[in-house]
Design an enzyme around this catalytic site. Structure first.
Site, PDB file in Angstrom:
ATOM      1  N   ARG A   6      10.573  -5.370   4.721  1.00 26.94           N
ATOM      2  CA  ARG A   6       9.636  -4.382   5.266  1.00 26.94           C
ATOM      3  C   ARG A   6       9.037  -4.980   6.533  1.00 26.94           C
ATOM      4  O   ARG A   6       8.410  -6.042   6.471  1.00 26.94           O
ATOM      5  CB  ARG A   6       8.592  -4.061   4.188  1.00 26.94           C
ATOM      6  CG  ARG A   6       7.176  -3.929   4.642  1.00 26.94           C
ATOM      7  CD  ARG A   6       6.319  -3.282   3.600  1.00 26.94           C
ATOM      8  NE  ARG A   6       5.775  -4.167   2.573  1.00 26.94           N
ATOM      9  CZ  ARG A   6       4.826  -5.076   2.780  1.00 26.94           C
ATOM     10  NH1 ARG A   6       4.343  -5.253   3.985  1.00 26.94           N
ATOM     11  NH2 ARG A   6       4.376  -5.804   1.792  1.00 26.94           N
TER      12      ARG A   6
ATOM     13  N   HIS B   9       2.151  -3.327   4.429  1.00 28.54           N
ATOM     14  CA  HIS B   9       2.437  -2.470   3.268  1.00 28.54           C
ATOM     15  C   HIS B   9       2.103  -1.011   3.576  1.00 28.54           C
ATOM     16  O   HIS B   9       2.859  -0.091   3.280  1.00 28.54           O
ATOM     17  CB  HIS B   9       1.630  -2.944   2.056  1.00 28.54           C
ATOM     18  CG  HIS B   9       1.705  -2.022   0.879  1.00 28.54           C
ATOM     19  ND1 HIS B   9       2.815  -1.923   0.089  1.00 28.54           N
ATOM     20  CD2 HIS B   9       0.802  -1.134   0.380  1.00 28.54           C
ATOM     21  CE1 HIS B   9       2.600  -1.022  -0.860  1.00 28.54           C
ATOM     22  NE2 HIS B   9       1.392  -0.527  -0.703  1.00 28.54           N
TER      23      HIS B   9
ATOM     24  N   TYR C  41      -0.978 -12.690   4.358  1.00 32.88           N
ATOM     25  CA  TYR C  41      -0.014 -13.247   3.400  1.00 32.88           C
ATOM     26  C   TYR C  41       1.364 -13.584   3.964  1.00 32.88           C
ATOM     27  O   TYR C  41       2.214 -14.059   3.233  1.00 32.88           O
ATOM     28  CB  TYR C  41       0.122 -12.322   2.182  1.00 32.88           C
ATOM     29  CG  TYR C  41       0.523 -10.878   2.499  1.00 32.88           C
ATOM     30  CD1 TYR C  41       1.858 -10.548   2.710  1.00 32.88           C
ATOM     31  CD2 TYR C  41      -0.441  -9.877   2.583  1.00 32.88           C
ATOM     32  CE1 TYR C  41       2.222  -9.243   2.986  1.00 32.88           C
ATOM     33  CE2 TYR C  41      -0.083  -8.562   2.863  1.00 32.88           C
ATOM     34  CZ  TYR C  41       1.246  -8.247   3.066  1.00 32.88           C
ATOM     35  OH  TYR C  41       1.594  -6.960   3.353  1.00 32.88           O
TER      36      TYR C  41
HETATM   37  C1  LIG Z   1       1.233   1.023 -11.787  1.00 31.93           C
HETATM   38  C2  LIG Z   1       0.749   0.705 -10.420  1.00 31.93           C
HETATM   39  N1  LIG Z   1       0.028  -0.432 -10.195  1.00 31.93           N
HETATM   40  C3  LIG Z   1      -0.388  -0.732  -8.956  1.00 31.93           C
HETATM   41  C4  LIG Z   1      -0.110   0.100  -7.894  1.00 31.93           C
HETATM   42  C5  LIG Z   1      -0.590  -0.246  -6.500  1.00 31.93           C
HETATM   43  N2  LIG Z   1       0.583  -0.554  -5.662  1.00 31.93           N
HETATM   44  C6  LIG Z   1       1.109   0.366  -4.831  1.00 31.93           C
HETATM   45  S1  LIG Z   1       2.477  -0.178  -4.053  1.00 31.93           S
HETATM   46  C7  LIG Z   1       2.399  -1.685  -4.798  1.00 31.93           C
HETATM   47  C8  LIG Z   1       3.468  -2.727  -4.501  1.00 31.93           C
HETATM   48  C9  LIG Z   1       4.828  -2.228  -4.850  1.00 31.93           C
HETATM   49  O1  LIG Z   1       5.792  -3.136  -4.430  1.00 31.93           O
HETATM   50  P1  LIG Z   1       7.339  -2.809  -4.484  1.00 31.93           P
HETATM   51  O2  LIG Z   1       7.651  -2.054  -5.710  1.00 31.93           O
HETATM   52  O3  LIG Z   1       8.081  -4.075  -4.292  1.00 31.93           O
HETATM   53  O4  LIG Z   1       7.592  -1.829  -3.269  1.00 31.93           O
HETATM   54  P2  LIG Z   1       7.267  -2.068  -1.732  1.00 31.93           P
HETATM   55  O5  LIG Z   1       5.920  -1.452  -1.474  1.00 31.93           O
HETATM   56  O6  LIG Z   1       7.306  -3.534  -1.477  1.00 31.93           O
HETATM   57  O7  LIG Z   1       8.313  -1.343  -0.990  1.00 31.93           O
HETATM   58  C10 LIG Z   1       1.275  -1.750  -5.628  1.00 31.93           C
HETATM   59  C11 LIG Z   1       0.874  -2.949  -6.393  1.00 31.93           C
HETATM   60  C12 LIG Z   1       0.604   1.275  -8.174  1.00 31.93           C
HETATM   61  N3  LIG Z   1       0.895   2.163  -7.236  1.00 31.93           N
HETATM   62  N4  LIG Z   1       1.026   1.534  -9.422  1.00 31.93           N
END
Ligand SMILES: Cc1ncc(C[n+]2csc(CCOP(=O)(O)OP(=O)(O)O)c2C)c(N)n1
Lengths: 328, 312
Positions: B229, B233, B242
């Site tokens: 990415r 975020h 980070y």
């Molecule tokens: C169950 C849950 N816990 C926490 C969150 C908050 N949250 C949103 S995106 C994210 C990280 C997700 O990472 P990843 O699945 O690797 O996808 P990326 O955003 O890196 O593409 C978090 C912790 C959420 N949406 N759902």
């Protein structure tokens, strides 16, 4: 009309809907060959095959989540949660997913699933086989929560739940399965999910109740009529969420006295919502305080028999509360 | 495929501009992941196959038929937003016509749903396929494993694509993923493939095989597309907390769009003139879409509270 147990009525409702609509299917843990741990789905797999009576892995979030996906792709799944106590892992799929599909997609997607869950205190069931979980779900717009008590209503409401375009949580009081019997019409019929049922007309007080407690309430109502000439109006919500406010308020205004009875933990309960509704909208008609009877604020019925018995409000307690309120 | 990648990138860039201008409250970006998304989606039949995308999958929904206008209407929360009519945050895709199933925010919930949708295809003996996507952190939750298990037990026609972009907000892969994601498929009894997620042709190939396998009734495939990415975020995140700038710069050199462009130029599929012309065309489309979305009305307040229950 034949006399049937609650269990038989629910079984028949499922079988009839499956015969009438080939998209209706049953899924859950042990629902197939075993016919469910309570035998509600007995014989369905023989008749409809393994795909339509589908044994899932032991994973509640998956059961509800995959039911949603099936419904999106043309099926009408009836998902069984073996005991309501095990529904928390599926909570997210119910309240954030199924309940919100329609709203969040602005009407493009709905999730017409039915989730059956046996709830309530049974002897020997104890903490994790006896819980009344309805309150967790009765704060979720987009979800319908129904808990019919008697066989004929349960069968008709189940048909409505399956045909409903929204997700419906269908609660079955498990101690009632074989205990409650009643006449069930032979022809096809549906019981609407948005209407409360007035089981007994009365003028002196209203008692609103559901589940096995409703049975005690009905008996007490007959008893105090004979013994004291006090006439109780007995109302069963059927749908715990949304509530049929109109019927409840009409009765509360008519009698001026309302008692709400269930075996769920009292604080934060559906009984609380019903009481608030009456207090807020029927205040000027009231001749006495709105009262509630429910389980104590301890986790659920404990295992040992005397402890279990002490958890569920006794028939005597219900009757005494009715008399007390009537004489207020 | 190049066009869709470009379309996703330029729309994304425009979203950040609208955010900096204070017009867009929240941006969730796809930059860096376009190859994985477009390469996979290019194998689907829109409106027949089903897709459960995750919030970064702008490249997927655009390949299936959503437009920059749709995207920007959603970004600005307008009534015409085809996903939710301005009810959900951007990135929560939905389209009944395209069989893009309404998305949620809790991570991983889409996988059991995708397995169920695949099960319906299997029950009816149809050749539909379901694509379900998520980031690497979505493999940490139970729902993913539950869905993989069901798909494996019943050979369901579903393709799980994990876009491993190394970070889950700030938590790096090494604290999120034990072992290898692709390797886990073996435990569920179906193939897992690790693919360079910045190579659109490689992802296209892997997904083509996975989709064909599913259509033949042979069951699921897990694809782990390794990518990165390139933005924070979201527009609410500051990734300087980070990760090192050098790391991002190193990945920028592997930008999937420049990489594919170079390939197309080298193989004479595209010349520089055509490239510039295409970019102009895409930019113009995005610009027009932005103007349209900025002028589009919001839903009336009471519309925002209606439509909670479906009518019979
Ligand atoms: C169950 C849950 N816990 C926490 C969150 C908050 N949250 C949103 S995106 C994210 C990280 C997700 O990472 P990843 O699945 O690797 O996808 P990326 O955003 O890196 O593409 C978090 C912790 C959420 N949406 N759902």
């Amino acid at each position: 009309m034949a006399t049937k147990s609650l269990l038989q009525a629910i079984h028949d409702g499922l079988a009839e809907e499956m015969r009438a609509d080939e998209t209706v299917m049953v899924m859950g843990e042990d629902v197939g060959r075993a016919g469910g741990v309570f035998r509600v789905t007995q014989g369905l797999q023989e008749e409809f095959g393994e795909a339509r009576v589908f044994d899932t892995p032991l994973a509640e979030s998956l059961i509800v989540g995959s039911a949603i996906g099936l419904s999106v792709n043309g099926m009408r799944p009836v998902a069984e949660i073996q005991f309501a106590d095990f529904i928390p892992p599926a909570f997210d799929q119910i309240v954030n997913e199924a309940a919100l599909f329609y709203y969040r997609s602005n009407g493009a997607y709905n999730a017409p699933i039915t989730i059956r869950a046996p709830y309530g205190v049974v002897p020997g069931g104890a903490l994790f086989h006896s819980q009344s979980v309805e309150a967790y779900f009765c704060n979720t717009p987009g979800l319908k929560v129904v808990a019919p008590t008697f066989p004929a209503d349960a069968k008709g409401a189940l048909k409505s739940a399956i045909r409903d375009p929204n997700p419906v949580l269908f609660l079955e009081h498990k101690k009632s399965y074989r205990l409650l019997k009643g006449e069930v019409p032979d022809e096809d019929y549906a019981v609407p999910l948005d209407r409360a049922r007035v089981h007994r007309e009365g003028t002196d007080l209203t008692v609103i109740s559901y589940g096995l407690m409703l049975n005690d309430v009905s008996r007490a109502a007959e008893k105090i009529s004979v013994e004291h000439g006090i006439e109780t109006e007995v109302v069963e919500p059927i749908s715990l969420y949304p509530l049929d406010k109109e019927t409840i308020l009409r009765s509360a205004k008519k009698t001026g006295k309302t008692l709400v009875v269930s075996e769920a933990n009292l604080e934060g309960s559906v009984s609380g919502e019903i009481s608030a509704l009456v207090a807020e909208h029927a205040f000027e008609w009231l001749d006495g305080p709105v009262r509630r009877i429910g389980g104590p604020n301890s986790p659920a019925a404990p295992f040992a028999k005397p402890l279990t018995d002490a958890f569920v409000p006794s028939a005597e307690k219900v009757e005494a509360a009715m008399l007390d309120l009537a004489r207020y | 495929m190049y066009r869709y990648m470009l379309l996703a990138r330029r729309t994304d860039e425009r979203s950040w501009i609208l955010n900096r201008q204070g017009k867009a409250a929240f941006v969730i970006s796809c930059q860096g992941q376009e190859a994985a998304q477009v390469g996979a989606a290019y194998n689907l039949r829109p409106g027949h196959d089903y897709v459960y995308p995750y919030y970064r999958d702008h490249g997927i929904v655009m390949t299936l038929g959503m437009t920059p206008r749709d995207e920007l209407l959603a970004l600005l929360g307008r009534r015409e937003d085809p996903n939710s009519g301005g009810r959900q945050m951007p990135g929560h895709f939905s389209s009944r016509e395209l069989n893009i199933v309404t998305a949620s925010a809790p991570i991983g919930v889409q996988y059991p749903q995708a397995a169920g949708t695949a099960l319906a295809f299997k029950m009816r003996g149809e050749d539909g396929v379901v694509l379900a996507c998520g980031g690497e952190a979505s493999t940490s939750g139970g729902d993913w494993h539950e869905a993989m298990n069901l798909a494996g037990i019943h050979d369901l026609p579903v393709v799980f694509m994990i876009e491993n972009n190394v970070y889950a907000i700030s938590v790096p892969e090494k604290f999120q993923v034990a072992g290898s994601i692709a390797g886990r498929a073996e435990g569920y009894g179906f193939p897992g493939v690790a693919v360079d997620g910045n190579d659109v042709l490689a992802v296209y190939e892997a997904a083509r095989e996975a989709v064909a396998r599913a259509r033949r009734g042979e069951g699921p495939t897990l694809i782990e597309a390794r990518t990165y990415r390139m933005t924070a975020h979201s527009s609410d995140d500051d990734d300087r907390r980070y990760r090192e700038r050098e790391e991002i710069e190193a990945w920028r050199l592997k930008d999937p769009i420049t990489r594919f462009e170079k390939y197309l130029l080298e193989h004479g599929v595209l010349d520089e003139f055509q490239r510039d012309e295409l970019d102009e065309e895409v930019k113009a489309e995005v610009k027009e879409a932005s103007a349209y979305a900025e002028n589009a009305p919001f839903a009336d307040p009471d519309e925002g509270f209606a439509g909670v229950y479906a009518e019979v």
